[in-house]
Design a protein around this motif. Sequence first.
Motif, mmCIF file in Angstrom:
data_model
loop_
_atom_site.group_PDB
_atom_site.id
_atom_site.type_symbol
_atom_site.label_atom_id
_atom_site.label_comp_id
_atom_site.label_asym_id
_atom_site.label_seq_id
_atom_site.Cartn_x
_atom_site.Cartn_y
_atom_site.Cartn_z
ATOM 1 N N ALA A 241 10.511 -0.696 -9.112
ATOM 2 C CA ALA A 241 9.571 -0.688 -8.685
ATOM 3 C C ALA A 241 9.571 -1.692 -7.454
ATOM 4 C CB ALA A 241 8.380 -2.071 -9.782
ATOM 5 N N MET A 242 8.094 -1.575 -6.365
ATOM 6 C CA MET A 242 8.174 -2.257 -4.983
ATOM 7 C C MET A 242 7.103 -2.836 -5.209
ATOM 8 S SD MET A 242 6.606 0.085 -2.226
ATOM 9 C CE MET A 242 6.458 -1.058 -1.552
ATOM 10 N N VAL A 243 6.704 -4.274 -5.072
ATOM 11 C CA VAL A 243 6.533 -5.410 -4.561
ATOM 12 C C VAL A 243 5.804 -5.367 -3.794
ATOM 13 C CG1 VAL A 243 5.728 -7.614 -4.520
ATOM 14 C CG2 VAL A 243 7.198 -6.841 -6.608
ATOM 15 N N ILE A 244 4.741 -5.247 -3.377
ATOM 16 C CA ILE A 244 3.667 -5.514 -1.973
ATOM 17 C C ILE A 244 2.699 -6.801 -2.320
ATOM 18 C CG2 ILE A 244 3.673 -3.399 -1.439
ATOM 19 C CD1 ILE A 244 0.732 -2.631 -1.752
ATOM 20 N N ILE A 245 2.226 -7.585 -1.409
ATOM 21 C CA ILE A 245 1.472 -9.201 -1.403
ATOM 22 C C ILE A 245 0.243 -8.688 0.229
ATOM 23 C CG2 ILE A 245 1.533 -11.098 -1.342
ATOM 24 C CD1 ILE A 245 4.282 -11.897 -1.695
ATOM 25 N N ASN A 246 -0.708 -8.702 -0.680
ATOM 26 C CA ASN A 246 -2.102 -7.921 0.518
ATOM 27 C C ASN A 246 -3.417 -8.918 0.021
ATOM 28 O OD1 ASN A 246 -3.252 -6.952 2.273
ATOM 29 N ND2 ASN A 246 -3.920 -5.325 0.696
ATOM 30 N N PRO A 247 -3.462 -9.948 0.279
ATOM 31 C CA PRO A 247 -3.393 -10.275 1.813
ATOM 32 C C PRO A 247 -2.035 -11.046 1.239
ATOM 33 C CG PRO A 247 -5.876 -10.899 1.461
ATOM 34 C CD PRO A 247 -5.073 -10.191 0.544
ATOM 35 N N SER A 248 -1.540 -10.782 2.181
ATOM 36 C CA SER A 248 0.241 -11.697 2.918
ATOM 37 C C SER A 248 0.846 -12.885 2.693
ATOM 38 C CB SER A 248 1.062 -10.805 3.991
ATOM 39 O OG SER A 248 2.457 -11.299 3.913
ATOM 40 N N ASN A 249 1.451 -13.068 1.700
ATOM 41 C CA ASN A 249 2.022 -14.585 1.291
ATOM 42 C C ASN A 249 2.858 -14.366 1.897
ATOM 43 O OD1 ASN A 249 3.040 -17.359 1.211
ATOM 44 N ND2 ASN A 249 2.560 -17.133 -1.332
ATOM 45 N N PRO A 250 4.266 -15.056 2.907
ATOM 46 C CA PRO A 250 3.225 -16.058 3.592
ATOM 47 C C PRO A 250 2.450 -15.471 5.071
ATOM 48 C CG PRO A 250 5.221 -15.921 4.001
ATOM 49 C CD PRO A 250 5.219 -14.933 3.330
ATOM 50 N N VAL B 195 -3.693 -8.345 6.516
ATOM 51 C CA VAL B 195 -3.404 -7.246 5.882
ATOM 52 C C VAL B 195 -3.769 -6.074 5.916
ATOM 53 C CG1 VAL B 195 -6.603 -6.948 4.272
ATOM 54 C CG2 VAL B 195 -6.045 -9.249 5.786
ATOM 55 N N PHE B 196 -3.285 -5.226 4.896
ATOM 56 C CA PHE B 196 -2.868 -3.833 4.730
ATOM 57 C C PHE B 196 -4.318 -3.577 5.424
ATOM 58 C CE2 PHE B 196 1.174 -5.332 2.220
ATOM 59 C CZ PHE B 196 2.125 -5.404 3.343
ATOM 60 N N THR B 197 -4.117 -2.062 5.954
ATOM 61 C CA THR B 197 -5.238 -0.948 6.102
ATOM 62 C C THR B 197 -5.208 0.238 5.553
ATOM 63 O OG1 THR B 197 -3.981 0.140 7.429
ATOM 64 C CG2 THR B 197 -4.738 -1.085 8.884
ATOM 65 N N SER B 198 -6.466 0.237 4.813
ATOM 66 C CA SER B 198 -6.101 1.714 4.146
ATOM 67 C C SER B 198 -5.713 2.688 4.242
ATOM 68 C CB SER B 198 -7.734 1.857 3.833
ATOM 69 O OG SER B 198 -8.115 2.943 2.501
ATOM 70 N N GLN B 199 -5.227 2.852 5.642
ATOM 71 C CA GLN B 199 -4.127 3.736 6.134
ATOM 72 C C GLN B 199 -2.875 3.426 5.354
ATOM 73 O OE1 GLN B 199 -6.118 2.569 7.928
ATOM 74 N NE2 GLN B 199 -7.518 4.180 8.382
ATOM 75 N N HIS B 200 -2.449 2.078 5.627
ATOM 76 C CA HIS B 200 -1.169 2.421 4.988
ATOM 77 C C HIS B 200 -1.391 2.345 3.650
ATOM 78 C CE1 HIS B 200 3.011 0.200 5.943
ATOM 79 N NE2 HIS B 200 2.550 -0.815 5.457
ATOM 80 N N LEU B 201 -1.886 1.102 3.132
ATOM 81 C CA LEU B 201 -1.577 1.268 1.410
ATOM 82 C C LEU B 201 -1.428 2.906 1.052
ATOM 83 C CD1 LEU B 201 -4.196 -1.424 1.252
ATOM 84 C CD2 LEU B 201 -2.128 -1.789 0.743
ATOM 85 N N VAL C 173 -8.714 -3.926 1.076
ATOM 86 C CA VAL C 173 -8.602 -2.604 0.373
ATOM 87 C C VAL C 173 -7.417 -3.192 -1.179
ATOM 88 C CG1 VAL C 173 -8.869 -0.123 -0.146
ATOM 89 C CG2 VAL C 173 -9.255 -1.326 2.090
ATOM 90 N N PRO C 174 -8.104 -2.682 -1.904
ATOM 91 C CA PRO C 174 -7.187 -3.117 -3.329
ATOM 92 C C PRO C 174 -6.603 -1.749 -3.196
ATOM 93 C CG PRO C 174 -8.940 -2.395 -4.244
ATOM 94 C CD PRO C 174 -9.743 -2.929 -2.615
ATOM 95 N N MET C 175 -5.370 -2.085 -3.832
ATOM 96 C CA MET C 175 -3.809 -1.398 -4.035
ATOM 97 C C MET C 175 -4.674 0.232 -5.343
ATOM 98 S SD MET C 175 -0.768 -0.212 -2.883
ATOM 99 C CE MET C 175 -0.159 1.678 -3.093
ATOM 100 N N GLY C 176 -5.479 -0.420 -6.837
ATOM 101 C CA GLY C 176 -5.733 -0.128 -7.038
ATOM 102 C C GLY C 176 -6.361 1.531 -6.764
#
Length: 279
Positions: A183-192, A196-202, A233-236
Amino acid sequence: MDNGDGPKKWGFQGNAELNASSISVRGVLNRVYANLDKDDKRPTIPLGRADPTEFPSYQTTRLAPDAVANAAFSYNFNCYAPTGGIAETRRAVAEYLSKDFPYQLSPDDVYLAAGCTQAIEIVVSVLARPNANILLPRPGYPQYEARASVSNLEARHFDLIPEKGWEVDLDSIEALADENTVAMVIINPSNPCGNVFTSQHLKKIAETARKLGIFVISDEVYSLLAFGSNPFVPMGVFGSIVPVLTLGSISKRWIVPGWRLGWIVTCEPNGIFQQSGGD
């Protein structure tokens, strides 16, 4: 009193990798405070903390403690809860998150935890099979690496690119992943980093993970603290492209970190987690 009969050396010691001062901002702050000049009477101003007990301006709405009090005085929740959590709570989380999804979550998709920290511990522990590795963001939240270390799960780090608003370096994801990557982990909105990732990037993240045959763990604890021009935008939302585990909690949403209520949510309408034995 030591009478000379004790062991020459005790057989236990702490794990230096899990020392609070090395894995948390609060640990670093505690070290700074410990080194302040005690003779300097000037007050210190904590710029990085918003404790709702210490700072009344961060108190949650009265509706929240009233709801907890009503639940306690109902005497309906004093039993041992099911492993996944109380059904009513799981249903409420599923309904709340489904508002932003193109599909409907079921209460069976939701698993409750004692805050997002325990959610991280559960997920990482489950993934820690022999020779497995997990991809973590750098910079990132140290709890993931600490838990991976405890579970003997290899942590590999991909970079976030500051020149691109701390976007994920997707090329490094592909370079790091192999047949043992789970798996890979993303933190969105990011800590630290706070971005906030855009929908296109997600969507690109989802497509990359699908190509590699891995799923995405999306830490969304700060979902209601999104600032700037990019809406959260939620990754789900991209669960039909790649399986997503969403981690969240009420700590930041309701300003009640001491209440310790979090969740793990399977966000994928295609049943891939069940088919892969991950349910």
